[in-house]
Each structure stands twice: as structure tokens, then as C-alpha cells.
Scaffold this active site. Structure first.
Site, PDB file in Angstrom:
ATOM      1  N   GLU A 213       0.823  -1.206   0.000  1.00  0.00           N
ATOM      2  CA  GLU A 213       0.000   0.000   0.000  1.00  0.00           C
ATOM      3  C   GLU A 213       0.859   1.260   0.000  1.00  0.00           C
ATOM      4  OE1 GLU A 213      -3.025  -0.024  -0.581  1.00  0.00           O
ATOM      5  OE2 GLU A 213      -3.916  -1.889   0.156  1.00  0.00           O
ATOM      6  N   ARG A 217       0.716   3.792  -3.313  1.00  0.00           N
ATOM      7  CA  ARG A 217       0.033   5.058  -3.072  1.00  0.00           C
ATOM      8  C   ARG A 217       1.000   6.210  -2.826  1.00  0.00           C
ATOM      9  NH1 ARG A 217      -5.761   3.738  -0.213  1.00  0.00           N
ATOM     10  NH2 ARG A 217      -5.711   1.471  -0.379  1.00  0.00           N
ATOM     11  N   ASP A 357      -5.133 -10.056  -8.143  1.00  0.00           N
ATOM     12  CA  ASP A 357      -5.378  -9.207  -9.306  1.00  0.00           C
ATOM     13  C   ASP A 357      -4.142  -8.600  -9.967  1.00  0.00           C
ATOM     14  OD1 ASP A 357      -4.986  -7.683  -7.013  1.00  0.00           O
ATOM     15  OD2 ASP A 357      -6.828  -6.509  -7.210  1.00  0.00           O
ATOM     16  N   GLU A 526     -11.987   0.404 -10.505  1.00  0.00           N
ATOM     17  CA  GLU A 526     -11.581  -0.567 -11.527  1.00  0.00           C
ATOM     18  C   GLU A 526     -12.430  -0.520 -12.796  1.00  0.00           C
ATOM     19  OE1 GLU A 526      -9.788  -1.427  -7.809  1.00  0.00           O
ATOM     20  OE2 GLU A 526     -11.945  -1.375  -8.252  1.00  0.00           O
ATOM     21  N   THR A 613      -0.828   0.484 -10.409  1.00  0.00           N
ATOM     22  CA  THR A 613      -2.122  -0.051 -10.009  1.00  0.00           C
ATOM     23  C   THR A 613      -2.921   0.930  -9.163  1.00  0.00           C
ATOM     24  OG1 THR A 613      -3.163  -2.127  -9.282  1.00  0.00           O
ATOM     25  CG2 THR A 613      -1.461  -1.162  -7.839  1.00  0.00           C
TER      26      THR A 613
END
Length: 627
Positions: A213, A217, A357, A526, A613
């Protein structure tokens, strides 16, 4: 669309062609009665003359009393029928089936016919809609700034901040490049000033953070901001905030601490958690790492090495993918857990939702990041991606009943276990990745023209469009027009009654099953991400229309008047209860992709940038400016 008659013109019936010319009533009668074999055979006898006379009067009667279905049509159609004479002529000769008149190309035409889709897709219309997204971003940012500045996330209902991502001001960094792309200079200045004044100190003194994360981010946001603030191609913005090097040096300091996740592990698989203040790392409580998390770090670390000139970041991150290349797979598909202690996959659960994913996403994107001079040593990544997509098509793709929505399910007990028709909203990243993998970021039209698509590319592109349709229907099938976190699909083997999305008018209300525990919406990006990519590649305006419908639903049900937007508890209920959380990715991803979907396709072109992502764009190799 309302039903309208075809735009026939009066001049359309005046073709200079004998087949379409009108003939007089007298000419029709004489040709029919007095030039036929009937006349020659019957004229010589009185009976024949009598029959001819009866026939003549019968025809006249029919012509004056017959009512054609066409006469109940529109006034335009009646004018067509009566053009050039009475209905008498039309009894003898039906009007030709005329082509619709195309609208003139010249500007200023007085044609009354217009194409609805041309109006919908006029540049001014989409500029207006793009500005609506920008206003939504400003509203979200203003709520965060007013009530939660410096916290990771905003709780808009109780109007305070919360730290759920390590206390690094995650919303600020995640939203920064969105503000740059939109040209919201005030937010860029505010975010940049906070980063310059506070972030380095927080990195130095904060405790435990999640490697994945924090990388996607915070580090990703800093590196993207560094790139965009140097006014690279595709961005037209006024530079505000600190010097770009501030973003780069802060990202590098953070990366140096995150490297401990790799160096503390005895295998190429990093630990999941890092303690920033002492640069230490440890495994999660169960000892495992998520497959997607350890394989979704490479774009960020590779780009940092490229701009800093220090290869150590890329070397550590790429060891993960090099190692995973050697592990056993099921037709290219992998379990969702991996052990940093053994370096082996754990369990047999295979899915493209949570924890699986972005493994597949980064196989493609890390390869694309290398640009036209792609390192031949990394072709194994594209090979792994292609094998995995074949496995998806073979093992995970099915159709719902009764209406045949294409979806991607799961294998919770491996390839030999039962198939589950469960699909996370997270899986809706896949249509965009499939389309990107097919054309490598250029339009489908150009790829076809240059003969760049093979059969497998076309198969993947078709699957991308089918899945995007399913992802959109996951929104439109609910009462709110917003998708649940998880959906199940009605198949021959699986059904549950009474668990539809609430929109009874949806064609797919019986195809999609939404369980009570899965009905929440977290403002996820998404689906709109895939709509953005598919619009750029196929140039089909329906993807913009779908995106606009989703944005309107967000505005209607998640906007908080005092500032910010809120996640929802139940998308099938009107009004929906709110969860009181604005995730950082709503500003960092969802609104960014919507803004780009409605905007000029030359901004952040997909053949020159690759998005991580978390929707932070990095330039493809060959366009990178070194420090």
C-alpha cells in the site's frame, strides 16, 4: 431512443430511373387489359368481354376502397405515398424501399435530421462533463482539507480524519497528480507544501506500514508528481508547489526504508510489513504475503532507479518476478498467497480478485515500461502474461444465465476443485489490461491498419469488451446504479433467489446475485479504469456514456454536502446507508480515470505512459528524464 420514421426526403422518390418512375392510371389499365394474352384470348367472345368488364369494375372498386397499412403511418410517409398522384398509382406499384438520407457534411445545413450520438459526443458536451468531474474532485479535496488535512483518509459524515495507512497523509500524496492533471493549482500547491513541510518527518518517525500500500500510493504518487511537475508530454499545467526534486528525494528516502522488506527476507519474496522509523521488516501474523502485493512493486522501484541512477531499487524488486517465473503454475495462473520464508506458493486458491489481481497486471505493465527498446531479458514477463490470459479464458471465464453475461469466476480449491461464479469488483481491472495487452496502447484502428494484431490479441480484445459490459451491468442492475463489492452470477450449477440488485427494469436482474454481506461500495475505480482504457483503444463512445452514468450515480448517492464523498453500505437500498469513509483512491484513481475518459486523448497517451495499479502514470522507457 424514441422511435422515429426514417428520414426520407421528397426528392428521394424522384430518382431518374425507370424502375422508380410513376406511371399514369390510364397507362396501367391499358397495359394490363389490352396488351395481355387475356385480351387476345377473350376479346373474341361475349363472355370474355363481360368478364373483362367485371374485372375492370372490380379493380376500380378495390382501388377506391382499399386502405393500405402505410396510410396509418406518419405524415411524412403519407406525403411520400401520395407524391406524384393519388393512391391509385400506389395500388399498382408499391413505393421503392428507399435508403435513409445521410445528413449533409456541410456546416450550416438546414437538414432537420441529426444523430443523437453525435450530439452526445460533441466536444463541448464532453468538456462540460469533464469539468463536472473536476468540480467533484475540488469538492472531495475541500472536505479533506477542511476536516482531515494530514490524515490518511477523511470520514466525511463525522468530519474528521483517520489514519489507516500508516499516517503518511496518504490522501494528499494519492491525490496530488490528479490535481496536476486536472490543473487544480490550489490543490497542487496545498498538497505540495504539506509534503515539503511534513512528509519526510513522518517517514522518519512513523511505525509500521504495509509494503504494498505504501509503495503504490505514497511512493507511486511522489514519483508521478515528480515526473508531471517537470512538464512532460501530455500535461499542460501551471507549476505550483515545491521544486520537483523534493518529490524525488522524499520518494527515495521512503524507498530506502521499504527496501528492508526485501533485505530482511531470506528468499526473494519480501515481507509484507515495514517499520519505517528503524528500517526493519517482518512477515504478516500468518507468515504469508499476498501474491499480488509482492508482485506489484516493480513499476515504482524500476522508475525510481531510472530517475535516480541507482539500480538497487530495481534489482531488489525484479528478483521477485524472476523467482516467480520458476514456480509451478496452473496454465499460467497462481495461488493468491506466497510464503516469504520458503519462497513457495501457499494453498490452491486461484482468483483475479483480491490478493491475486495486480500480479497479472504487472506482468504486462512492467514489460510495457521498457518501451520500444524492451529488454529482451524481460520478454519472459510478456510470455507469462500471455500464458495466464489463456488460462483465464480456459479455466475462469463462463457465461451467466439467462442472458449470457461473460464473467471471470474463481477456483477456491484449485483447478481440480469446484468452480465458483464469484467475481469481485476488483476483477474489473481486467478488461483494461486485456485491451492494453492487445494493442500495446495504440488504437485498435491503427493496430489493425498496421497489421499488428494476431488472433490471440483479437480474442483478448473481444473478452475485454465482453467483461467491460458485465462490469457496467454490475452497476446498472442495482437500485443506486452503483456496483457492489462482490457479485455472483446465476449459472446452471449456482443460483440463489431473492438476491438481485433491486433494479427490476434491468435485463440482467436475474443474472447477477448480490449477497447481503457484499452489497457495499467503496468508491472503487476498476470499472471506470477499464472504460477509460477501452475508450482510448476502441474509440467507442459507449464507454464514455457508461462512465458518465456511473459518475452521476456517485454524485447522487455518495456526495456529502459539507465536503467529500462517502462509501455506501448497501447499493441495493434507496436511500443507501453511508459508511463514512472516503478512500484515498477515490481522488487518486476513480476521479482521475473519469476525467481522462471524458478528455482529450492526447493527455497521458497510453503508448507513452503506463499507470501503476493506483493510477499514477509513469513514462515509458525512452521518454524518461534522468535527474
Amino acid at each position: 431512443m424514441s422511435s422515429k420514421s426514417l428520414p426520407y426526403s421528397m426528392k428521394d422518390v424522384d430518382y431518374d430511373n425507370a424502375k422508380f418512375r410513376h406511371r399514369s392510371f390510364f397507362k396501367v389499365i391499358t397495359q394490363t387489359l389490352f396488351t395481355s394474352k387475356v385480351r387476345r384470348d377473350c376479346q373474341s367472345c361475349s363472355t370474355g368481354k363481360f368478364l373483362a368488364l367485371v374485372l375492370l369494375f372490380g379493380l376500380l372498386y378495390l382501388m377506391f376502397t382499399h386502405t393500405s397499412p402505410a396510410h396509418s403511418a406518419t405524415e411524412n410517409e403519407e406525403n411520400l405515398i401520395t407524391k406524384g398522384g393519388s393512391r391509385l398509382g400506389m395500388f399498382w406499384r408499391k413505393p421503392p424501399r428507399l435508403p435513409p438520407r445521410l445528413p449533409p457534411e456541410e456546416k450550416g445545413s438546414d437538414s432537420s435530421f441529426s444523430h443523437e450520438h453525435e450530439k452526445l459526443n460533441a466536444p463541448s458536451n464532453w468538456i462540460s462533463r469533464q469539468q463536472s468531474v473536476k468540480k467533484a474532485f475540488i469538492h472531495a479535496w475541500s472536505g479533506y482539507k477542511r476536516y482531515a488535512m494530514g490524515s490518511d483518509e477523511l470520514m466525511p459524515l463525522i468530519q474528521r480524519g483517520v489514519d489507516g495507512l500508516g499516517g503518511l497523509g496518504a490522501t494528499i500524496v494519492d491525490a496530488l497528480d490528479t490535481a496536476m492533471i486536472m490543473g487544480v493549482d490550489e490543490a497542487v500547491s496545498e498538497a505540495g507544501s504539506w509534503i515539503e513541510a511534513h512528509l519526510l518527518d513522518r517517514i522518519t518517525h512513523k511505525g509500521q506500514v504495509n509494503l504494498f500500500e505504501t509503495t503504490i500510493r505514497v511512493m507511486g504518487g511522489l514519483l508521478s508528481a515528480y515526473h508531471l511537475s517537470t512538464r512532460e508530454e501530455g500535461i499542460n499545467m501551471t507549476h505550483t508547489g515545491p521544486k520537483p526534486v523534493i518529490y524525488l528525494e522524499t520518494a527515495r528516502n521512503l524507498a530506502d526504508r521499504l527496501l528492508s522488506a526485501f533485505t530482511f527476507s531470506q528468499t526473494p519474496i519480501p515481507f509484507s510489513d515495514v517499520v519505517l522509523r528503524d528500517s526493519s521488516a517482518h512477515a504478516a501474523p500468518d507468515g504469508l504475503s499476498s501474491t499480488s502485493e509482492v508482485s506489484t512493486l516493480q513499476l515504482e522501484f524500476n522508475y525510481l532507479s531510472a530517475v535516480s541512477g541507482d539500480p538497487k531499487y530495481s534489482i531488489e524488486a525484479m528478483k521477485v518476478l524472476e523467482h516467480m517465473k520458476t514456480l509451478p503454475k496452473v496454465e499460467g495462473l497462481v495461488p493468491i498467497y506466497i510464503s516469504p520464508h520458503t519462497g513457495e506458493f501457499s494453498g490452491e486458491n486461484i482468483r483475479l480478485g483480491s490478493r491475486g489481481d495486480s500480479y497479472y497486471e504487472y506482468l504486462l505493465k512492467v514489460w510495457l515500461q521498457q518501451g520500444i527498446t524492451r529488454d529482451s531479458n524481460l520478454t519472459y514477463l510478456y510470455d507469462m502474461y500471455q500464458e495466464a490470459m489463456k488460462g483465464v479464458r480456459h479455466l475462469l471465464v463462463q457465461k451467466s444465465i439467462p442472458n449470457g453475461l461473460v464473467f471471470v469466476g474463481e477456483l477456491p480449491f484449485g483447478s481440480k476443485g469446484a468452480f465458483s461464479p464469484k467475481m469481485d469488483h476488483l476483477v474489473c481491472f481486467l478488461p483494461g489490461v486485456l485491451a492494453l495487452g492487445a494493442t500495446k496502447g495504440i488504437t485498435k484502428e491503427k493496430a489493425m491498419r498496421d497489421n499488428l494484431l494476431n488472433f490471440e490479441d483479437l480474442e483478448n480484445l473481444k473478452l475485454a469488451e465482453d467483461l467491460a459490459k458485465t462490469c457496467f451491468e454490475m452497476y446498472s442492475v442495482t437500485s443506486t446504479g452503483l456496483a457492489p463489492e462482490i457479485a455472483y452470477f446465476h449459472t446452471a450449477e449456482f443460483t440463489e433467489g431473492g438476491l438481485d440488485g433491486g433494479n427490476k427494469s434491468s435485463k440482467y436482474v436475474h443474472d447477477i446475485i448480490i449477497k447481503p454481506a457484499d452489497r457495499h461500495n467503496l468508491l472503487r475505480p476498476e470499472t471506470v479504469e477499464s472504460l477509460f482504457v477501452l475508450f482510448r483503444i476502441t474509440e467507442d463512445p459507449k464507454y464514455r456514456e457508461w462512465g458518465w452514468q456511473i459518475f452521476e450515480a456517485f454524485e447522487k448517492y455518495t456526495r456529502v454536502d459539507s465536503g467529500g464523498y462517502s462509501s455506501l453500505d448497501d447499493v441495493t437500498a434507496i436511500p443507501p446507508n453511508r459508511r463514512d469513509k472516503m478512500e484515498t483512491f477515490f481522488l487518486g484513481e476513480t476521479l482521475k480515470y473519469l476525467y481522462l475518459l471524458f478528455g482529450d486523448t492526447s493527455v497521458i497517451p497510453l503508448d507513452k505512459f503506463v499507470f501503476n495499479t493506483e493510477a499514477h502514470p509513469f513514462p515509458i522507457e525512452g521518454t524518461i528524464k534522468r535527474k
